[in-house]
Design a protein around this motif. Structure first.
Motif, mmCIF file in Angstrom:
data_model
loop_
_atom_site.group_PDB
_atom_site.id
_atom_site.type_symbol
_atom_site.label_atom_id
_atom_site.label_comp_id
_atom_site.label_asym_id
_atom_site.label_seq_id
_atom_site.Cartn_x
_atom_site.Cartn_y
_atom_site.Cartn_z
ATOM 1 N N SER A 576 3.072 -30.022 -8.828
ATOM 2 C CA SER A 576 3.344 -29.575 -10.192
ATOM 3 C C SER A 576 4.830 -29.692 -10.518
ATOM 4 N N SER A 630 2.574 -24.767 -11.641
ATOM 5 C CA SER A 630 1.426 -23.990 -11.182
ATOM 6 C C SER A 630 1.687 -23.407 -9.794
ATOM 7 N N GLN A 662 -0.203 -23.994 -15.445
ATOM 8 C CA GLN A 662 -1.303 -23.127 -15.008
ATOM 9 C C GLN A 662 -1.770 -22.237 -16.144
#
Length: 716
Positions: A576, A630, A662
């Protein structure tokens, strides 16, 4: 005894008279320092009402000389600045318009030194004050140094240089208590402005977001005055200079500016230094507006009036070259502090006009440098030395460094064979443009300078609704700091000449009413203006809007050098972080990793991710956008860090793009989340979900999502 009492009484009376003369009385005449009563303190002495200012104007010289020498060694204005070295390269030869050597050869790079500055504040003030910004460039040409001395706003407060000391005295901290610092929101400034209708246009710019730029690298520059290009055939052409930043023109929110001032008062300095240090060199294109001399009187304003601009809708800006700043100074004092700019430092092919503000500056700048830099040899300081060789008969003086040989220091001479010689025009010798002058000496201004509001209206009408609201808010804030109702009323009267809607909204915010118009304040310049037969009439502007006057009219797109904060904690997902970081860096953006401490965070994959700033040591206001990678563990940890939640709330309040990889994460802890339209988050600049790098980049390219300001205020 009686004689002695009479003498004492006489001495006491003289003392009382002297003290009374020193008091801030309301019944005194304005005089020179020699006690001569002044009949006109509004206009310098000129050769005709549109002619050049005259050196014999002892009132102007005394007033400006005293002003120039009031403070030392700090600059009186532009005290706080930062600068960089670089080069300028012309795109194509400009020989059709000018014989200036540095504007001829596209293959040649001319060295430059550029200084940016605030105007009103002292050296220790903040970078983010609401203020005009200086934008001055020293070109080290082979024909001598050329200084393009300008600002980030194309117009100025006053029309005649004789009023400059009054303007600066009014905007500086008030003399009885030295308050406030680097701020125009106080009684003396607005008292002066309310009595100077010619300042109204500049006020509109100063109350706009132009006065609180996001970066020095993201603001325009202007020569302000109308100058002349002169070609080899000695044909003159009027010219206006523009600097256009390749990164676009951006501002910040007022609340944000105030918070940046507290968190990082060196924000602009640091931003410029770091960009160059990181190899992200700031670039501007030099543009010119070319106006044939035969068109001088075809506008509904006077080209010699520094409170007016030439709308780009009427005369497009031609891009003629590019400036790149690629090296930071080696020593701040030796270079940035000691550099001496002067609008009178010109080269063959560039000349002056009779703009009365420019004419006064030609005297003032030399006078100021003499005091600030210790004497007449400031040209020998390395940063001020031309690359062109210097040969003249000037000798001695304080701090002289050059050792001149030989017995002659005069011209003409025969003992040295006449050397140094006068240069013929064909050899590059400078000759002033032969403008015809046939006028009487007068202390007045041309009637063509009497339109004070039409361009202020043009500027306001050219802004987007968001920008107009920011101007209304700024005026409401500034005038709300004024403690004299009479001053506020006068300003509302002037604003009503610009726009009744503007005046009504500011008045409502102040809890006041717009005063009735008692007299016609504005007089325009007809299109067929004849300086010999001019009579004032109501102005009829050629255009109602000019999109170039708005910073938001073009949109943006370029995210190069934008600062993006990654909000992280232990357990952050490796992919991420890496994927978004790579996507942003490919677009030239700068990624800053934030964490609970200043060392590192442990990723979910077990790696160490270096932290650039701890939450406690930085602030949201120094970043352009926010991304939350995330990672369940990381989001759980950040929920327990109030500063991390505050970052998002404050970033939202300041209309900045926000992304989270997220769902059901940190963003849901914010104040603004519950009020968002979950069906169309991207329209509000909030991007949620994995694989959304392109959407986030697009959002950053839009700069801000100003519609958020229409919602309830976010408690941040």
């Amino acid at each position: 005894m009686k004689n002695e009492e009479k003498k004492n009484a006489s001495d006491n009376k003289k003392h009382q008279d002297l003290e009374r003369n020193r008091e801030d009385s309301k019944d005194q005449f304005l005089t020179t320092n020699q006690g001569l009563k002044i009949n006109d303190d509004q206009n310098s002495l000129k050769a005709g009402d549109r002619g050049a200012s005259l050196l014999e104007d002892f009132i102007l010289r005394e007033k400006i000389t005293h002003f120039d020498h009031e403070r030392i060694p700090e600059r009186i204005v532009h005290a706080r600045g930062s600068a960089a070295h670089g080069y300028f390269q012309v795109y194509e030869s400009m020989e059709k318009y000018t014989k200036a050597g540095f504007l001829q050869d596209p293959s040649k790079k001319t060295p430059v030194f550029t200084r940016f500055s605030t105007v009103a504040g002292f050296k220790g003030s903040t970078d983010l004050a609401r203020d005009v910004r200086g934008f001055s460039v020293k070109f080290y040409t082979e024909e001598g140094n050329y200084d393009l001395v300008g600002n980030n706003i194309p117009v100025f407060f006053i029309q005649d240089a004789i009023k400059f000391p009054d303007l600066i005295h009014a905007v500086k901290p008030e003399p009885h208590n030295e308050i406030p610092q680097a701020a125009s929101a106080h009684d003396t400034f607005w008292d002066f402005i309310s009595l100077m209708p010619e300042s109204t246009h500049m006020i509109m710019w100063a109350m706009s977001d132009r006065a609180i730029p996001r970066s020095l690298r993201m603001m325009e520059g202007f020569g302000v005055h109308t100058f002349r290009f002169v070609n080899k055939e000695n044909k003159g052409t009027f010219v206006k200079f523009h600097w256009k930043p390749l990164l676009g023109t951006h501002g910040v929110a007022w609340d944000e500016a105030q918070k940046i001032s507290g968190n990082d008062p060196d924000f602009h300095r640091r931003d410029l230094w770091n960009a160059i240090d990181n190899g992200q060199f700031p670039e501007w294109e030099l543009g010119v507006q070319i106006i044939p001399e035969e068109d001088e009187h075809k506008f509904d304003f006077d080209l010699l009036d520094a409170t007016k601009l030439v709308p780009e809708e009427l005369v497009p800006v031609k891009k003629i070259g590019k400036m790149v700043l690629n090296r930071n100074p080696d020593n701040f004092f030796a270079e940035t502090e000691q550099v001496a700019f002067h609008p009178g430092h010109i080269v063959p092919g560039i000349d002056f006009t009779n703009d009365p503000l420019l004419q006064g500056r030609l005297f003032s700048y030399t006078d100021t440098q003499l005091k600030r830099l210790g004497g007449p040899n400031f040209h020998e300081i390395p940063i001020n030395r031309p690359i062109a060789p210097m040969h003249n008969n000037q000798r001695d003086g304080h701090m002289r460094q050059e050792i001149n040989k030989g017995q002659t220091s005069y011209h003409p001479n025969s003992l040295r064979g006449g050397c140094p010689f006068q240069a013929k025009i064909a050899e590059g010798g400078f000759d002033s443009y032969p403008e015809k002058i046939d006028a009487k000496k007068v202390r007045e201004r041309s009637k063509s300078f009497k339109d004070h509001f039409s361009q202020a209206t043009l500027f306001f009408n050219s802004q987007t609704g968001v920008e107009q609201q920011h101007i209304i808010d700024a005026l409401s804030f500034e005038l709300g700091k004024v403690g004299v109702a009479q001053v506020q009323e006068r300003m509302l009267g002037l604003l009503n000449e610009v726009s009744n809607d503007l005046a009504q909204k500011v008045a409502s915010n102040l809890g006041m009413k717009v005063p009735e118009r008692k007299e016609q304040l504005n007089h325009g310049v007809p299109a067929d203006f004849d300086p010999e037969r001019y009579e004032p009439t109501k102005s009829s502007p050629s255009i109602e809007k000019d999109p170039a006057l708005s910073m938001m009219h073009k949109g943006f797109g370029n995210i190069a050098t934008r600062q993006v904060a990654f909000l992280c904690a232990d357990g952050v997902d490796d992919n991420s972080v890496d994927e978004m970081k790579k996507a942003l860096k490919n677009e030239g953006a700068m990624v800053k990793i934030l964490g609970p401490n200043s060392t590192d965070v442990k990723t979910a994959g077990g790696k160490s991710l270096k932290v650039d700033e701890a939450y406690r040591t930085t602030a949201s206001v120094v970043y352009d956008a926010f991304y939350v990678p995330s990672g369940d563990k990381a989001h759980k940890a950040m929920r327990m860090i109030p500063k991390a939640i505050h970052f998002l709330n404050e970033g939202y309040k300041h209309c900045k793009p926000i992304a989270s990889a997220q769902e059901n994460g940190l963003v849901e802890e914010t104040y603004f989340w519950k009020n968002l339209n979950k069906q169309n988050l991207a329209e509000d600049g909030v991007i949620i979900g994995k694989g959304k790098s392109s959407e986030f980049i697009e959002a950053i390219g839009k700069h801000r999502f100003w519609k958020r300001e229409e919602k309830d205020s976010i408690p941040a």
